[in-house]
Design an enzyme around this catalytic site. Structure first.
Site, PDB file in Angstrom:
ATOM      1  CE  LYS A 286     -11.255  -5.382  -3.427  1.00  0.00           C
ATOM      2  NZ  LYS A 286     -10.938  -4.121  -2.719  1.00  0.00           N
TER       3      LYS A 286
ATOM      4  CE  LYS B 217      -4.015  -2.218   0.781  1.00  0.00           C
ATOM      5  NZ  LYS B 217      -5.326  -1.994   0.165  1.00  0.00           N
TER       6      LYS B 217
END
Ligand code: MG
Length: 374
Positions: free
Chosen positions: A267, A168
């Site tokens: 997703k 990240k």
């Protein structure tokens, strides 16, 4: 023509499983994993399980476990008990009469797919037109308190065999992180996820990152910034992968038309079920855009179902679905999801999702329960 099936009952189990470490992204964190398990019971004893998996708190999505529970108990469950069970491909259409609530819908829809697959005694991937193949898994590493901890974490996951490493990034913590990871580990399959933390004004950062041979930049800009993503992509060699922006079929269609991304992270929870996630996969495939299966992350039921879908041909990059033990101190499926030494997840044999529900664990972690009859 399949014979009409009526359910004899539906049970909702809200479980909370502790996390090994807080799940942290650029705009919040949580320390337990909430999931609402949807259990369908047929008159002949067949069952189907699904998982609605919103994160606690509302930093990740506008749905919360509370709002999802309420929608399930007051709308979706009574509606499903009132009618014959929709066939899996039609469940999403039936659910579309209710606005919003993708997580809850994914829980119901997954249970319906599992029910039909169990009924037909076939593995779920077969019903989804996937194939029996191992799914490559990648490790995702949150923002770490120090560079040393980041490097340790990368080292651990590489040793565990994960097929790619995702780190990240956020403004002020980006190029330097990539530089040190590349310096220490060389040419590993590496990507960054910005969780929408930048704007087009920050293009120079991505132009600099473009020199590091990353697999992709995941969601550099805002969720709605499809035009800006297209503009940024034109300036870069590294493919942009949309995640937060890939929120529904409409947004994905628009992103494809605009050239906002060269890769899409799909997703199941966000799409509202396996059928719409498969549609997203198919439309990306038709446009020549490869995909991968993301996660929020979910517990075992939703992860297992996502893995079945991830056997479809256009899911070409490693999935974010990791071993159960990666995030969770326990899981409610048996066996837990495991990564082989070479970084693949093998789906167990057997009908439906292949994994069994561990009822003792469901009861151990359950914080709310309700049972419904027609
Ligand atoms: Mg992401």
């Amino acid at each position: 023509m399949t014979k009409a099936i009526h359910l004899s009952g539906i049970r909702l189990h809200w479980v909370q499983v502790p996390l090994h470490e807080p799940f942290k992204i650029s705009n919040g964190e949580v320390s337990v994993k909430d999931a609402i398990l949807v259990e369908l019971k047929g008159e002949d004893g067949n069952t189907g399980w699904g998982e609605a998996s919103p994160m606690g708190g509302s930093f990740y999505s506008s749905e919360t476990p509370d709002s999802t529970w309420e929608f399930l108990r007051s709308k979706a469950v009574p509606g499903l008990l009132e009618r014959s069970l929709p066939e899996p491909g039609q469940c999403f259409e039936w659910l579309s009469q209710f606005p919003g609530e993708p997580f809850a819908k994914a829980g119901v829809e997954g249970a319906v797919w599992d029910f039909w697959a169990n009924q037909a005694s076939v593995p779920l991937y077969e019903m989804l037109c996937g194939s029996r193949r191992p799914v490559a898994s990648g490790a995702a590493i949150g923002l770490m308190p120090s560079i040393d901890e980041l490097l340790d974490r990368v080292d651990t996951f590489l040793r565990q065999g994960y097929r790619r490493i995702k780190i990240k990034i956020m403004p002020g913590h980006d190029v330097e992180l990539v530089r040190v990871v590349r310096k220490r580990f060389g040419d590993i399959p590496l990507m960054v996820d910005a969780n929408a933390a930048y704007t087009l004004e920050d293009a120079a950062i991505f132009e600099e990152l473009d020199g590091y041979g990353l697999m992709m930049f995941e969601q550099p800009l805002g969720r709605k910034a499809l035009h800006d993503h297209a503009e940024l992509q034109r300036r870069l060699r590294t493919p942009i992968c949309l995640d937060e922006s890939a929120e529904d079929l409409e947004s994905i269609g628009k992103a494809i038309r605009l050239g906002s991304a060269k890769i899409i992270n799909i997703k199941v929870q966000r799409m509202g079920g396996l059928a719409p996630a498969k549609q997203a996969h198919d439309s990306a495939q038709a446009a020549g855009i490869p995909c991968w299966m993301g996660t929020m992350p979910e517990l075992g039921v939703a992860s297992a179902q996502a893995l079945h879908l991830a056997t479809l041909g256009n899911f070409t990059f490693p999935t974010d679905v990791e071993a159960s033990a990666r995030w969770f101190k326990d899981d409610i499926i048996e066996p837990p999801i495991e990564i082989s030494g070479d970084g693949f997840i093998q789906l167990p044999e057997g009908p439906g999702m292949g994994f069994k529900i561990d009822m003792e664990k469901v009861e151990r972690y359950r914080i709310r329960f309700e049972e419904f009859q027609p």
